[in-house]
Motif scaffolding. Structure first.
Motif, PDB file in Angstrom:
ATOM      1  N   UNK A 146       0.842  -1.195   0.000  1.00 35.83           N
ATOM      2  CA  UNK A 146       0.000   0.000   0.000  1.00 35.83           C
ATOM      3  C   UNK A 146       0.878   1.246   0.000  1.00 35.83           C
ATOM      4  N   UNK A 147       0.620   2.150  -0.927  1.00 33.79           N
ATOM      5  CA  UNK A 147       1.427   3.362  -1.058  1.00 33.79           C
ATOM      6  C   UNK A 147       1.101   4.364   0.045  1.00 33.79           C
ATOM      7  N   UNK A 148       2.076   5.193   0.366  1.00 34.36           N
ATOM      8  CA  UNK A 148       1.875   6.252   1.357  1.00 34.36           C
ATOM      9  C   UNK A 148       0.722   7.150   0.914  1.00 34.36           C
ATOM     10  N   UNK A 149      -0.162   7.459   1.849  1.00 28.97           N
ATOM     11  CA  UNK A 149      -1.321   8.295   1.571  1.00 28.97           C
ATOM     12  C   UNK A 149      -2.566   7.516   1.216  1.00 28.97           C
ATOM     13  N   UNK A 150      -2.442   6.213   0.989  1.00 33.32           N
ATOM     14  CA  UNK A 150      -3.591   5.388   0.607  1.00 33.32           C
ATOM     15  C   UNK A 150      -4.209   4.716   1.830  1.00 33.32           C
ATOM     16  N   UNK A 151      -5.526   4.531   1.746  1.00 29.51           N
ATOM     17  CA  UNK A 151      -6.252   3.863   2.811  1.00 29.51           C
ATOM     18  C   UNK A 151      -6.302   2.359   2.558  1.00 29.51           C
ATOM     19  N   UNK A 152      -6.588   1.621   3.612  1.00 28.94           N
ATOM     20  CA  UNK A 152      -6.695   0.166   3.500  1.00 28.94           C
ATOM     21  C   UNK A 152      -7.654  -0.348   4.570  1.00 28.94           C
ATOM     22  N   UNK A 153      -8.139  -1.569   4.364  1.00 27.01           N
ATOM     23  CA  UNK A 153      -8.918  -2.280   5.376  1.00 27.01           C
ATOM     24  C   UNK A 153      -8.213  -3.594   5.678  1.00 27.01           C
ATOM     25  N   UNK A 154      -7.944  -3.842   6.940  1.00 26.73           N
ATOM     26  CA  UNK A 154      -7.284  -5.095   7.334  1.00 26.73           C
ATOM     27  C   UNK A 154      -8.246  -6.254   7.086  1.00 26.73           C
ATOM     28  N   UNK A 155      -7.753  -7.308   6.446  1.00 25.51           N
ATOM     29  CA  UNK A 155      -8.581  -8.479   6.162  1.00 25.51           C
ATOM     30  C   UNK A 155      -8.095  -9.739   6.870  1.00 25.51           C
ATOM     31  N   UNK A 156      -6.775  -9.903   6.939  1.00 23.89           N
ATOM     32  CA  UNK A 156      -6.281 -11.176   7.461  1.00 23.89           C
ATOM     33  C   UNK A 156      -4.881 -11.030   8.050  1.00 23.89           C
ATOM     34  N   UNK A 157      -4.696 -11.630   9.216  1.00 23.88           N
ATOM     35  CA  UNK A 157      -3.379 -11.763   9.839  1.00 23.88           C
ATOM     36  C   UNK A 157      -2.950 -13.204   9.587  1.00 23.88           C
ATOM     37  N   UNK A 158      -2.003 -13.414   8.690  1.00 24.65           N
ATOM     38  CA  UNK A 158      -1.659 -14.775   8.299  1.00 24.65           C
ATOM     39  C   UNK A 158      -1.085 -15.568   9.468  1.00 24.65           C
ATOM     40  N   UNK A 159      -1.213 -16.898   9.374  1.00 23.60           N
ATOM     41  CA  UNK A 159      -0.794 -17.778  10.458  1.00 23.60           C
ATOM     42  C   UNK A 159       0.667 -17.590  10.834  1.00 23.60           C
ATOM     43  N   UNK A 160       1.502 -17.266   9.863  1.00 29.44           N
ATOM     44  CA  UNK A 160       2.930 -17.110  10.140  1.00 29.44           C
ATOM     45  C   UNK A 160       3.171 -16.085  11.242  1.00 29.44           C
ATOM     46  N   UNK A 161       2.343 -15.037  11.296  1.00 32.92           N
ATOM     47  CA  UNK A 161       2.514 -13.990  12.292  1.00 32.92           C
ATOM     48  C   UNK A 161       2.082 -14.448  13.683  1.00 32.92           C
ATOM     49  N   UNK A 162       1.206 -15.445  13.740  1.00 29.05           N
ATOM     50  CA  UNK A 162       0.708 -15.904  15.033  1.00 29.05           C
ATOM     51  C   UNK A 162       1.788 -16.602  15.854  1.00 29.05           C
ATOM     52  N   UNK A 163       2.872 -16.996  15.192  1.00 29.62           N
ATOM     53  CA  UNK A 163       3.928 -17.726  15.885  1.00 29.62           C
ATOM     54  C   UNK A 163       5.125 -16.837  16.234  1.00 29.62           C
ATOM     55  N   UNK A 164       5.010 -15.546  15.929  1.00 27.53           N
ATOM     56  CA  UNK A 164       6.074 -14.606  16.282  1.00 27.53           C
ATOM     57  C   UNK A 164       5.841 -14.089  17.708  1.00 27.53           C
ATOM     58  N   UNK A 165       6.778 -14.300  18.621  1.00 26.24           N
ATOM     59  CA  UNK A 165       6.582 -13.889  20.022  1.00 26.24           C
ATOM     60  C   UNK A 165       6.200 -12.413  20.152  1.00 26.24           C
ATOM     61  N   UNK A 166       5.118 -12.181  20.870  1.00 24.48           N
ATOM     62  CA  UNK A 166       4.682 -10.821  21.166  1.00 24.48           C
ATOM     63  C   UNK A 166       3.915 -10.128  20.060  1.00 24.48           C
ATOM     64  N   UNK A 167       3.846 -10.734  18.874  1.00 29.01           N
ATOM     65  CA  UNK A 167       3.247 -10.012  17.749  1.00 29.01           C
ATOM     66  C   UNK A 167       1.723  -9.955  17.828  1.00 29.01           C
TER      67      UNK A 167
END
Length: 219
Positions: free
Chosen positions: A149-170
Motif C-alpha cells: 500500500x502506497x503512502x497516503x492510501x487507505x486500506x482495510x485489514x482483512x487477514x493476519x496470516x498464520x505465520x505472524x501468530x507464531x512470532x513472540x509478542x506479535x
C-alpha cells in the motif's frame, strides 16, 4: 477416516502445520516445520516417515498432505479456529491467550461440541485473525500485503496470516494497535528499512517489514 482426536495429537499437529504452511503459500520443507513446531530436524525427519506410513502425507514431489491427511488437518484447523472464536468472542480472552488455549482444545473438541460452538457463534467463517474456517464456504476477498500500500492510501485489514501468530509478542502488538480484520487505516509514511507508519483507530503505529508483508488488506 478417524476424526480429530482419534489420531495421535502429534500427527494432528504436523498435518495442521503442513496445511497452514501451504495456506500461506510457503514451501513445506522440514526445516520450516521444525522451526514452526519448535522441534529438532531429526525429529521432523522421523515424523515424516511415520506420517507417510500412516498414509497422511506423500514426499515424492515435496511434502504434501494426502486426501486423508488433508481431511484430518482441516478438522484440526477448523476446531482450532472455532475455539479461538469462542475464547475471544464469548470468554473475552486476548488474541494471544486464545491462540495458546486453542492449541490444546483443537485435539479434544468432539463433534457435538463443535456443532454447539458453531450454533452459539452464529456459524462464523473466519477466526479472529481473518483466517478462513475450513468447511465454512468462506470466499476470501482479493487482497494484497500491507507492504504494497502506497503512502497516503487507505486500506482495510482483512487477514493476519498464520505465520505472524507464531512470532513472540506479535499477536499482542497487533491487537493492542487495533490492527484487526475490519479496521480501516492509512499508510502515512514509509522508511528505507521497510517499516511503515500507519494511522489506525486514531493512533500512529509503526509496522516492521516482516509483519507488513504478511498482513493482508484491501483498498
Amino acid at each position: 477416516m478417524p476424526a480429530a482426536g482419534e489420531h495421535h495429537p502429534a500427527f494432528e499437529e504436523y498435518c495442521e502445520c503442513i496445511f497452514e504452511l501451504r495456506e500461506d503459500d510457503l514451501d513445506v520443507i522440514q526445516a520450516r516445520i521444525a522451526e514452526r513446531l519448535q522441534v529438532s530436524r531429526p525429529a521432523v525427519s522421523e515424523m515424516m516417515k511415520r506420517l507417510e506410513a500412516e498414509g497422511l502425507i506423500t514426499s515424492d514431489d515435496g511434502i504434501r498432505l494426502t486426501d486423508t491427511g488433508r481431511k484430518l488437518a482441516e478438522s484440526v484447523v477448523r476446531r482450532h479456529r472455532l475455539a479461538e472464536r469462542f475464547l475471544t468472542d464469548i470468554l473475552k480472552l486476548s488474541w494471544a491467550e486464545a491462540h495458546h488455549e486453542a492449541g490444546k482444545w483443537e485435539h479434544v473438541i468432539s463433534d457435538s461440541v463443535e456443532t454447539a460452538m458453531i450454533d452459539l457463534l452464529g456459524d462464523p467463517t473466519t477466526c479472529p485473525h481473518g483466517n478462513p474456517i475450513p468447511g465454512s464456504q468462506y470466499v476470501a476477498p482479493d487482497s494484497e500485503p500491507l507492504a504494497s500500500v502506497a503512502v497516503g492510501h487507505e486500506f482495510t485489514v482483512r487477514r493476519i496470516t498464520e505465520e505472524l501468530e507464531f512470532e513472540p509478542g506479535l499477536l499482542e502488538f497487533l491487537e493492542e494497535s487495533s490492527i484487526q480484520p475490519g479496521e480501516r487505516g492509512t499508510v502515512t509514511a514509509s522508511s528505507p528499512d521497510g517499516t511503515l507508519t500507519i494511522e489506525i483507530d486514531g493512533r500512529h503505529v509503526g509496522v516492521g517489514s516482516f509483519a507488513s508483508e504478511r498482513i493482508l488488506v484491501t483498498g
